[in-house]
Enzyme design. Structure first.
Site, PDB file in Angstrom:
ATOM      1  CB  ILE A   1    -102.852 -19.928   2.657  1.00 55.12           C
ATOM      2  CG1 ILE A   1    -103.254 -20.891   1.522  1.00 55.12           C
ATOM      3  CG2 ILE A   1    -103.869 -19.917   3.711  1.00 55.12           C
ATOM      4  CD1 ILE A   1    -102.928 -22.315   1.978  1.00 55.12           C
TER       5      ILE A   1
ATOM      6  CE  LYS B   1     -92.871 -22.885   3.057  1.00 56.37           C
ATOM      7  NZ  LYS B   1     -93.265 -23.786   1.707  1.00 56.37           N
TER       8      LYS B   1
ATOM      9  CD  GLU C   1     -85.771 -25.278  -6.358  1.00 57.88           C
ATOM     10  OE1 GLU C   1     -84.664 -24.896  -7.269  1.00 57.88           O
ATOM     11  OE2 GLU C   1     -86.595 -24.314  -6.334  1.00 57.88           O
TER      12      GLU C   1
END
Length: 429
Positions: A136, A205, A190
């Site tokens: 994005i 983020k 993970e």
């Protein structure tokens, strides 16, 4: 024109995607920039590893300095991960006059200010579109597309792992533990999922988004973080009954130049577009004073989506080189003083689930606490729970400030009739 030479640090999932796009889209790239782009050298951990993409052997090295110090290389693309060592590589590359593109959110959230300052000092570009929301183009949208507006709020689902887990819990009624194990088996999580499920990945983020959106230098310590590991099926069922979905939302908001950032499980009205973003997809909602509400949706990770953002940055660097404007955008993101909101000005609705004594008068005691701290209630649901020999009370408040809510919850912890504060979540929309 002579080709632009690229050094690639890392040939994992994203690095492989970068090679595929650069080599496979040469005709399109030439038409856009009037020149070709060539990958000159690639840093790998093991030169002898079998790969599903052909790389000429002379281009591969296990020594990072073969790439960073190569005078023929104009641009470094970093997709190897890591923080401290990687920061050293990038700073050195900038000092040697190379432009840098990175997909490293941890690095840019923790050391972006230093890296961008070094880029400005040397007149180089540093772009990092792929560090947030994969494919994005949200960073470029904020910096360029909404540059004329004043952003007041950024709210989004920016971690695909947690969105996958919460979506599966909601749709299939599976437990958190079972869905997490499945996500690990599918490669969505993970082996150590702490960064994702603990909310830290999303917080990095939101640090980047907040810094760009509000033009001030934000650190991850400024973000109030709560992960999804305590979200239960009961929480999801009660939320659905009340007309909400639970999502791990990153929220950055500004009012009167005061800023608040958080990452936390949040109840979102089912009618809100973010409530319908499921699986590993990401979406970011941006509020501007002029534009109003805009939403950006797409794949938040993966080889080709993330590589697409990396190569878009690569093309931008080359265009800047042709216009001789490299380094002009590097520090425009943090020219305002940071002012964080005090808790008594952070206001939102709350969802609260309590285990309480199943006897007369308990609800009256609870509502009295809310009244004392001037917190009004939107809805209250009470029902017995024979398994616990107690009752469950589910409360949704009207907008209340965090300082008042802390006092409410502190009083609840000291009340004999309240056995447990099971859940407390933000309510949005």
């Amino acid at each position: 024109m002579k080709p632009f030479k690229v050094g690639l640090l890392g040939l994992g999932t994203v690095g492989t995607g970068v090679v595929r796009i650069v080599e496979g889209h040469q005709d399109d790239i030439k038409r856009q920039i009037g020149s070709s782009i060539e990958i000159e050298k690639i840093l790998v951990q093991n030169k002898n590893k079998l790969r599903d993409i052909h790389i000429e052997p002379h281009k591969i090295t296990e020594d990072p300095w073969d790439v960073i110090e190569d005078k023929n290389i104009d641009i470094i693309i970093e997709v190897m991960g890591g923080v401290e060592l990687t920061k050293n590589y990038i700073l050195t590359a900038l000092e040697q006059g190379k432009h840098v593109i990175t997909a490293n959110k941890d690095l840019m959230a923790q050391h972006g200010h230093e890296i961008l300052a070094k880029a400005e000092e040397h007149g180089r570009d540093v772009f990092y579109e792929a560090s947030v929301a994969g494919g994005i183009p949200i960073l470029r949208t904020i910096v360029e597309g909404l540059s004329s507006d004043r952003i007041t709020k950024i709210m989004g689902i920016v971690n695909g792992t947690t969105n996958y887990i919460l979506s599966k819990m909601s749709f299939e009624g599976a437990s958190y533990e079972d869905v997490l194990k499945e996500a690990q088996q599918l490669g969505f999580a993970e082996a150590d999922p702490t960064s994702d499920v603990g909310g830290f990945d999303a917080a990095y983020k939101m640090t980047i988004l907040g810094t760009l959106g509000f033009h001030t230098y934000i650190t991850v310590d400024d973000v109030n973080i709560k992960g999804i590991s305590d979200v239960t099926l009961e929480d999801i069922r009660y939320s659905s009954h009340l007309g909400y979905e639970i999502k791990l939302l990153g929220i950055a908001e500004r009012k009167d130049d005061l800023i608040y950032l958080s990452v936390q499980p949040t109840l979102v009205k089912k009618s809100h577009p973010l409530a319908n973003v499921n699986g590993v997809f990401n979406a970011v909602y941006v509020y501007g004073e002029a534009v109003g509400e805009t939403m950006f949706y797409g794949p938040g990770a993966g080889e080709m989506p993330t590589a697409t953002s990396v190569v878009a940055d690569l093309i931008a660097v080359v265009k800047n080189s042709m216009l001789q404007v490299n380094g002009c955008r590097s520090t425009t993101s943090s020219y305002k003083e940071k002012k964080l909101k005090p808790l008594d000005q952070v206001v939102y609705k709350n969802f609260i689930r309590l285990y309480v004594a199943d006897k007369a008068g308990v609800l009256a005691q609870i509502t009295q606490v809310f009244t004392e701290y001037e917190v009004s209630l939107e809805s209250v649901v009470q029902q017995p729970n024979p398994d616990l020999q107690a009752a469950e009370i589910i409360i949704v408040t009207h907008d209340a400030n965090m300082a008042s809510m802390e006092k409410v919850l502190n009083d609840f912890n000291n009340m004999d009739v309240i056995y447990e504060i099971k859940s407390v979540y933000r309510v949005e929309g």
